[in-house]
Write a protein that holds these residues in place. Sequence first.
Motif, mmCIF file in Angstrom:
data_model
loop_
_atom_site.group_PDB
_atom_site.id
_atom_site.type_symbol
_atom_site.label_atom_id
_atom_site.label_comp_id
_atom_site.label_asym_id
_atom_site.label_seq_id
_atom_site.Cartn_x
_atom_site.Cartn_y
_atom_site.Cartn_z
ATOM 1 N N GLU A 92 24.166 21.916 27.479
ATOM 2 C CA GLU A 92 24.982 23.127 27.413
ATOM 3 C C GLU A 92 26.214 22.907 26.529
ATOM 4 O OE1 GLU A 92 26.761 26.453 30.463
ATOM 5 O OE2 GLU A 92 26.640 24.386 31.158
ATOM 6 N N ASP A 93 26.857 21.737 26.659
ATOM 7 C CA ASP A 93 28.012 21.419 25.814
ATOM 8 C C ASP A 93 27.633 21.431 24.338
ATOM 9 O OD1 ASP A 93 29.606 20.981 28.096
ATOM 10 O OD2 ASP A 93 29.194 18.814 28.085
ATOM 11 N N MET A 94 26.470 20.848 24.037
ATOM 12 C CA MET A 94 26.028 20.764 22.643
ATOM 13 C C MET A 94 25.694 22.144 22.080
ATOM 14 S SD MET A 94 23.902 17.218 22.901
ATOM 15 C CE MET A 94 23.509 17.164 21.156
ATOM 16 N N ILE A 95 25.101 22.986 22.895
ATOM 17 C CA ILE A 95 24.783 24.356 22.457
ATOM 18 C C ILE A 95 26.073 25.129 22.205
ATOM 19 C CG2 ILE A 95 23.817 26.576 23.200
ATOM 20 C CD1 ILE A 95 21.633 24.896 24.669
ATOM 21 N N LYS A 96 27.027 24.981 23.117
ATOM 22 C CA LYS A 96 28.317 25.666 22.954
ATOM 23 C C LYS A 96 29.017 25.199 21.681
ATOM 24 C CE LYS A 96 32.575 26.696 25.425
ATOM 25 N NZ LYS A 96 33.343 26.466 26.662
ATOM 26 N N ALA A 97 29.001 23.876 21.425
ATOM 27 C CA ALA A 97 29.641 23.340 20.214
ATOM 28 C C ALA A 97 28.944 23.845 18.960
ATOM 29 C CB ALA A 97 29.626 21.816 20.247
ATOM 30 N N ILE A 157 35.251 20.038 23.657
ATOM 31 C CA ILE A 157 34.599 20.344 24.928
ATOM 32 C C ILE A 157 34.527 19.112 25.830
ATOM 33 C CG2 ILE A 157 32.410 21.066 25.983
ATOM 34 C CD1 ILE A 157 31.928 22.703 23.358
ATOM 35 N N ILE A 158 34.190 17.953 25.270
ATOM 36 C CA ILE A 158 33.891 16.783 26.108
ATOM 37 C C ILE A 158 35.001 15.733 26.175
ATOM 38 C CG2 ILE A 158 31.409 17.066 25.755
ATOM 39 C CD1 ILE A 158 31.541 14.608 23.854
ATOM 40 N N ALA A 159 36.009 15.824 25.333
ATOM 41 C CA ALA A 159 37.038 14.781 25.305
ATOM 42 C C ALA A 159 38.319 15.233 26.002
ATOM 43 C CB ALA A 159 37.350 14.392 23.863
ATOM 44 N N GLU A 160 38.998 14.242 26.560
ATOM 45 C CA GLU A 160 40.310 14.469 27.157
ATOM 46 C C GLU A 160 41.290 13.500 26.509
ATOM 47 O OE1 GLU A 160 39.957 14.061 31.378
ATOM 48 O OE2 GLU A 160 38.400 15.599 31.502
ATOM 49 N N ARG A 189 26.280 21.106 11.539
ATOM 50 C CA ARG A 189 25.936 19.909 12.314
ATOM 51 C C ARG A 189 26.694 18.676 11.816
ATOM 52 N NH1 ARG A 189 23.761 20.381 17.150
ATOM 53 N NH2 ARG A 189 22.815 18.354 16.907
ATOM 54 N N GLY A 190 27.793 18.877 11.137
ATOM 55 C CA GLY A 190 28.582 17.766 10.628
ATOM 56 C C GLY A 190 29.918 17.678 11.326
#
Length: 98
Positions: free
Chosen positions: A23-28, A47-50, A36-37
């Motif tokens: 889901e994260d990859m689709i959103k990105a 989305i995935i990093a803090e 895709r670069g």
Amino acid sequence: MKITVKKRSADYKEIVINEPTVEDMIKAEKMSDGDRGFEFAVCLLSIIAEFDGQKLPPEEIKKLPASVFLEISRSFMELGLTGLGEQLSTSQSQQAGN
């Protein structure tokens, strides 16, 4: 001729990168308009990093020094996103040669 390279640093003590879900990859991918670069990587990181416990919008991630971004992109390979990590590393190396 004298050339001086001034390194920039990111003022973060800790950057945590969580393994992305599909889901994260689709959103990105949607956020990056199918790119895709680098744009995809920036959106995925937002989305995935803090960064010191906080999420950053893509606009802020784009302001990171290239050396920090490249180091972060290596973590994509550790997460099984080998193609993306290699693509970003290759792109970074090619740009450095120009």
